[in-house]
Design an enzyme around this catalytic site. Structure first.
Site, PDB file in Angstrom:
ATOM      1  N   GLY A  58       0.833  -1.197   0.000  1.00 55.63           N
ATOM      2  CA  GLY A  58       0.000   0.000   0.000  1.00 55.63           C
ATOM      3  C   GLY A  58       0.866   1.244   0.000  1.00 55.63           C
ATOM      4  N   GLY A  59       0.535   2.173   0.885  1.00 53.75           N
ATOM      5  CA  GLY A  59       1.233   3.460   0.937  1.00 53.75           C
ATOM      6  C   GLY A  59       2.716   3.330   1.204  1.00 53.75           C
TER       7      GLY A  59
ATOM      8  N   GLY B  67      24.692   3.589 -33.007  1.00 51.23           N
ATOM      9  CA  GLY B  67      24.268   4.628 -32.064  1.00 51.23           C
ATOM     10  C   GLY B  67      24.822   4.370 -30.678  1.00 51.23           C
ATOM     11  N   ALA B  68      25.030   3.097 -30.367  1.00 52.57           N
ATOM     12  CA  ALA B  68      25.527   2.761 -29.034  1.00 52.57           C
ATOM     13  C   ALA B  68      26.915   3.361 -28.800  1.00 52.57           C
ATOM     14  CB  ALA B  68      25.552   1.248 -28.860  1.00 52.57           C
TER      15      ALA B  68
HETATM   16  C1  HXC Z   1      -3.534  -1.301  11.587  1.00 49.51           C
HETATM   17  C2  HXC Z   1      -2.414  -3.281  11.317  1.00 49.51           C
HETATM   18  C3  HXC Z   1      -2.258  -3.025   9.949  1.00 49.51           C
HETATM   19  C4  HXC Z   1      -2.780  -1.811   9.422  1.00 49.51           C
HETATM   20  C5  HXC Z   1      -1.333  -4.914  10.370  1.00 49.51           C
HETATM   21  N1  HXC Z   1      -1.851  -4.466  11.534  1.00 49.51           N
HETATM   22  N2  HXC Z   1      -1.578  -4.064   9.373  1.00 49.51           N
HETATM   23  N3  HXC Z   1      -3.038  -2.419  12.125  1.00 49.51           N
HETATM   24  N4  HXC Z   1      -3.399  -0.984  10.283  1.00 49.51           N
HETATM   25  N5  HXC Z   1      -2.627  -1.496   8.135  1.00 49.51           N
HETATM   26  C6  HXC Z   1      -1.757  -5.101  12.839  1.00 49.51           C
HETATM   27  C7  HXC Z   1      -2.636  -6.335  12.944  1.00 49.51           C
HETATM   28  O1  HXC Z   1      -3.924  -5.966  13.337  1.00 49.51           O
HETATM   29  C8  HXC Z   1      -1.913  -7.133  14.019  1.00 49.51           C
HETATM   30  O2  HXC Z   1      -2.213  -6.578  15.266  1.00 49.51           O
HETATM   31  C9  HXC Z   1      -0.448  -6.800  13.755  1.00 49.51           C
HETATM   32  O3  HXC Z   1      -0.447  -5.583  13.002  1.00 49.51           O
HETATM   33  C10 HXC Z   1       0.243  -7.871  12.931  1.00 49.51           C
HETATM   34  O4  HXC Z   1      -0.547  -8.143  11.789  1.00 49.51           O
HETATM   35  P1  HXC Z   1      -0.890  -9.637  11.323  1.00 49.51           P
HETATM   36  O5  HXC Z   1      -1.956  -9.511  10.298  1.00 49.51           O
HETATM   37  O6  HXC Z   1      -1.143 -10.491  12.517  1.00 49.51           O
HETATM   38  O7  HXC Z   1       0.505 -10.076  10.709  1.00 49.51           O
HETATM   39  P2  HXC Z   1       0.772 -10.965   9.437  1.00 49.51           P
HETATM   40  O8  HXC Z   1      -0.098 -12.189   9.467  1.00 49.51           O
HETATM   41  O9  HXC Z   1       2.234 -11.148   9.405  1.00 49.51           O
HETATM   42  O10 HXC Z   1       0.329 -10.091   8.192  1.00 49.51           O
HETATM   43  C11 HXC Z   1       0.990  -8.908   7.881  1.00 49.51           C
HETATM   44  C12 HXC Z   1       0.208  -8.142   6.806  1.00 49.51           C
HETATM   45  C13 HXC Z   1      -1.285  -8.019   7.247  1.00 49.51           C
HETATM   46  C14 HXC Z   1       0.282  -8.918   5.499  1.00 49.51           C
HETATM   47  C15 HXC Z   1       0.889  -6.804   6.617  1.00 49.51           C
HETATM   48  O11 HXC Z   1      -1.290  -7.511   8.578  1.00 49.51           O
HETATM   49  C16 HXC Z   1      -2.056  -7.120   6.368  1.00 49.51           C
HETATM   50  O12 HXC Z   1      -2.466  -7.490   5.271  1.00 49.51           O
HETATM   51  N6  HXC Z   1      -2.331  -5.894   6.864  1.00 49.51           N
HETATM   52  C17 HXC Z   1      -3.134  -4.945   6.170  1.00 49.51           C
HETATM   53  C18 HXC Z   1      -2.429  -4.417   4.956  1.00 49.51           C
HETATM   54  C19 HXC Z   1      -3.206  -3.337   4.294  1.00 49.51           C
HETATM   55  O13 HXC Z   1      -4.203  -3.569   3.599  1.00 49.51           O
HETATM   56  N7  HXC Z   1      -2.848  -2.068   4.590  1.00 49.51           N
HETATM   57  C20 HXC Z   1      -3.493  -0.913   4.093  1.00 49.51           C
HETATM   58  C21 HXC Z   1      -2.945  -0.659   2.705  1.00 49.51           C
HETATM   59  S1  HXC Z   1      -3.724   0.687   1.951  1.00 49.51           S
HETATM   60  P3  HXC Z   1      -2.160  -7.450  16.600  1.00 49.51           P
HETATM   61  O14 HXC Z   1      -2.688  -6.535  17.646  1.00 49.51           O
HETATM   62  O15 HXC Z   1      -3.012  -8.645  16.355  1.00 49.51           O
HETATM   63  O16 HXC Z   1      -0.721  -7.810  16.814  1.00 49.51           O
HETATM   64  C22 HXC Z   1      -2.617   1.887   2.026  1.00 49.51           C
HETATM   65  C23 HXC Z   1      -3.044   3.064   1.249  1.00 49.51           C
HETATM   66  C24 HXC Z   1      -2.088   4.203   1.425  1.00 49.51           C
HETATM   67  O17 HXC Z   1      -1.590   1.766   2.580  1.00 49.51           O
HETATM   68  C25 HXC Z   1      -2.040   5.023   0.190  1.00 49.51           C
HETATM   69  C26 HXC Z   1      -1.213   6.243   0.388  1.00 49.51           C
HETATM   70  C27 HXC Z   1      -1.129   7.064  -0.834  1.00 49.51           C
END
Ligand code: HXC
Length: 511
Positions: free
Chosen positions: A170-171, A405-406
């Site tokens: 993501g971001g 050209g290279a």
């Molecule tokens: C809040 C988050 C989080 C998030 C993970 N956590 N991602 N909390 N916001 N984006 C937290 C989980 O709730 C969990 O908390 C801990 O971090 C570990 O995550 P797990 O899922 O248990 O770990 P894992 O199985 O290793 O998976 C990792 C992961 C997954 C693949 C990164 O967490 C995931 O898919 N997260 C969401 C990714 C996502 O969609 N992000 C937003 C992208 S959009 P606890 O308390 O249980 O330990 C974006 C747009 C920005 O970024 C654009 C800007 C221009």
């Protein structure tokens, strides 16, 4: 007073634990170090000064005000030294909300970016995070925007390096994408804009995180990553090595380290590196290793576009950027990927006052529909543009072929090459002899003897460095064994080079 100090220590100890012992153990179980362990390895021992250790998020939505507020908010920031030179560093802490970016987390990073820019020192980001803090919505998106803006302002002013050491989605991907170099750790890191689940929903493709954005994908196919390492420790130690090659900012010259290699060291083995058969390859990296100090070469993008070799070495202790066609792969031809790879590197060197040494052995641009449809004209022009605009010292050596050209593109005299050498084995022509004769003497194609004579004539005329030397397009024809000495002397001469392009807002390189 003692209880006040004890209180501080308690708060510090709690902050250092991040998301707690259980999550630290989970991090270790995955073969990853914690944010603070990584910083310890990256910086000189005991040099880390942490900022904003007690910053916590301010989110009240989705029950965030009910839970425990973890100090640091998912990113550890501060500065320290690498072999005595200041660097700023931020490391995402996956144990705290998965390292996700909140408003306050972003503010910690932007504060560091501002300090790095003000103090003109490199900034290194260690990534291991789940993207935007989902509970914070638009505040997180705005935070990313603030980080991106600073990445752009710092580009070309201070070196910016990203190391991907876990998830980066993501971001989180776009800040690294705007930095100078991205490195990854094999098997534990991946980078993508949208993950496997979204991919499945939108395109119906089934793909794993590794297949979508693992280190092998990004170091070979996409070229997003500049190198991959086997584990956190290796990656961080290699970052220390890289920092030693780089100046702290665009106002500084590259660092100079003690050299233990004579500048005029001769190498007789180079006299036989070019095979007698012009179609037989040799390894251009052998030449690079034999020219640089102590054979120490930091290669960038070694697994992508291997027909082009780029990287840093030193001569007389001072950093040099090397760009070289690699005859071992696709005969060293210039194609889209090789042009893009070298162009970006040339521009990096030019931003940061790093002299460029170019070794040329190139049969031309790669023909074919795949290349033309893919935009070879535009991408080849990137390299041409990059060399032509570069004002750093440029030393070029044609070892064998410099065709078409290279020839012009590869840091030729016509693109303000400062010192252009050729080995006696150089062949500088519009194209190879057979192809050339078949075009200009098409009527004689049936006559084998005549064609052989024509080819031999053409070879004598052009397949040597002398037609170019007579015009001053090469400054000297040098013995291969003297290569290091000649390059070292040229670079020493060019230390005083003062040269600027016409003033402009910025150029319009074909993107
Ligand atoms: C809040 C988050 C989080 C998030 C993970 N956590 N991602 N909390 N916001 N984006 C937290 C989980 O709730 C969990 O908390 C801990 O971090 C570990 O995550 P797990 O899922 O248990 O770990 P894992 O199985 O290793 O998976 C990792 C992961 C997954 C693949 C990164 O967490 C995931 O898919 N997260 C969401 C990714 C996502 O969609 N992000 C937003 C992208 S959009 P606890 O308390 O249980 O330990 C974006 C747009 C920005 O970024 C654009 C800007 C221009």
């Amino acid at each position: 007073m003692k209880h006040i100090f004890d209180g501080l220590e308690r708060r510090r100890a709690s902050a250092r634990l991040g998301g707690g012992q259980k999550r630290i153990e989970a991090q270790h179980a995955r073969g990853k170090l914690t944010a603070r362990e990584r910083i310890e390895l990256l910086l000189d021992h005991g040099s880390f000064e942490e900022f904003d250790m007690f910053v916590a998020h301010r989110c009240t939505d989705f029950g965030m005000d009910q839970g425990e507020k973890i100090s640091g908010d998912g990113v550890v920031t501060g500065w320290g030294t690498v072999n005595g030179r200041a660097v700023f560093v931020f490391a995402k802490d996956f144990t705290v909300f998965g390292g996700s970016l909140s408003e306050t987390h972003a503010q910690k990073i932007t504060k560091l970016q501002d300090m790095a820019l003000k103090n003109r020192a490199p900034i290194i980001g260690l990534f291991d995070a789940g993207g935007a803090r989902i509970q914070e919505g638009v505040a997180a998106l705005g935070g990313y925007g603030e980080v991106f803006q600073r990445n752009v302002l710092a580009s070309g002013v201070i070196p910016q390096i990203s190391v991907i050491m876990g998830p980066c989605a993501g971001g989180d991907v776009y800040s690294p994408a705007m930095t100078d170099f991205i490195f990854m750790v094999r098997d534990t890191s991946y980078m993508f804009v949208t993950g496997p689940d979204v991919v499945k929903t939108v395109t119906n493709e089934t793909v794993t995180a590794e297949e979508l954005g693992g280190a092998s994908v990004h170091t070979t196919k996409s070229s997003i990553a500049d190198r991959a390492y086997d584990n956190d420790v290796e990656a961080l130690l290699q970052m220390r090595r890289l920092i030693d090659f780089l100046p702290s900012s665009n106002l500084e010259e590259p660092p100079e380290w003690p050299a233990f290699d004579e500048a005029d060291r001769m190498d007789d083995s180079l006299d036989t590196i070019i095979p007698d058969n012009p179609n037989k390859p040799y390894d251009i990296k052998e030449l690079i290793h034999k020219v640089v100090d102590e054979a120490d070469f930091f290669e960038i993008q070694e697994a992508h576009a291997r027909n082009m070799v780029i990287g840093f070495g030193r001569i007389e202790g001072r950093t040099v950027g090397f760009v070289a066609n690699q005859p071992l792969v696709l005969a060293g031809v210039l194609d889209i990927d090789a042009s893009k790879k070298a162009a970006r590197f040339v521009r990096f060197c030019d931003c940061f006052n790093i002299p460029i040494v170019t070794f040329v052995d190139v049969p031309g641009f790669l023909p074919g529909t795949a290349q033309e449809y893919g935009g070879l004209i535009k991408h080849g022009a990137k390299l041409l543009f990059a060399y032509a605009e570069a004002t750093v010292p440029k030393v070029t050596l044609i070892t064998r072929k410099a065709f078409g050209g290279a020839y012009a593109v590869m840091s030729s005299k016509h693109l303000r090459g400062d010192v252009n050498y050729a080995w006696p084995s150089a062949q500088i022509a519009v194209m190879g002899a057979k192809g050339a004769v078949e075009i200009i003497f098409r009527a004689d194609i049936g006559d084998v003897d005549k064609m052989a004579r024509r080819i031999s004539e053409y070879e004598q005329q052009f397949l040597s460095p002398f037609a170019a030397a007579e015009r001053g397009y090469v400054d000297a024809v040098v013995a291969p064994r003297d290569t290091r000495k000649r390059i070292a002397r040229s670079l020493a001469l060019l230390r005083g080079k003062g040269f600027e392009n016409p003033r402009k807002k910025h150029d319009n390189i074909p993107l």
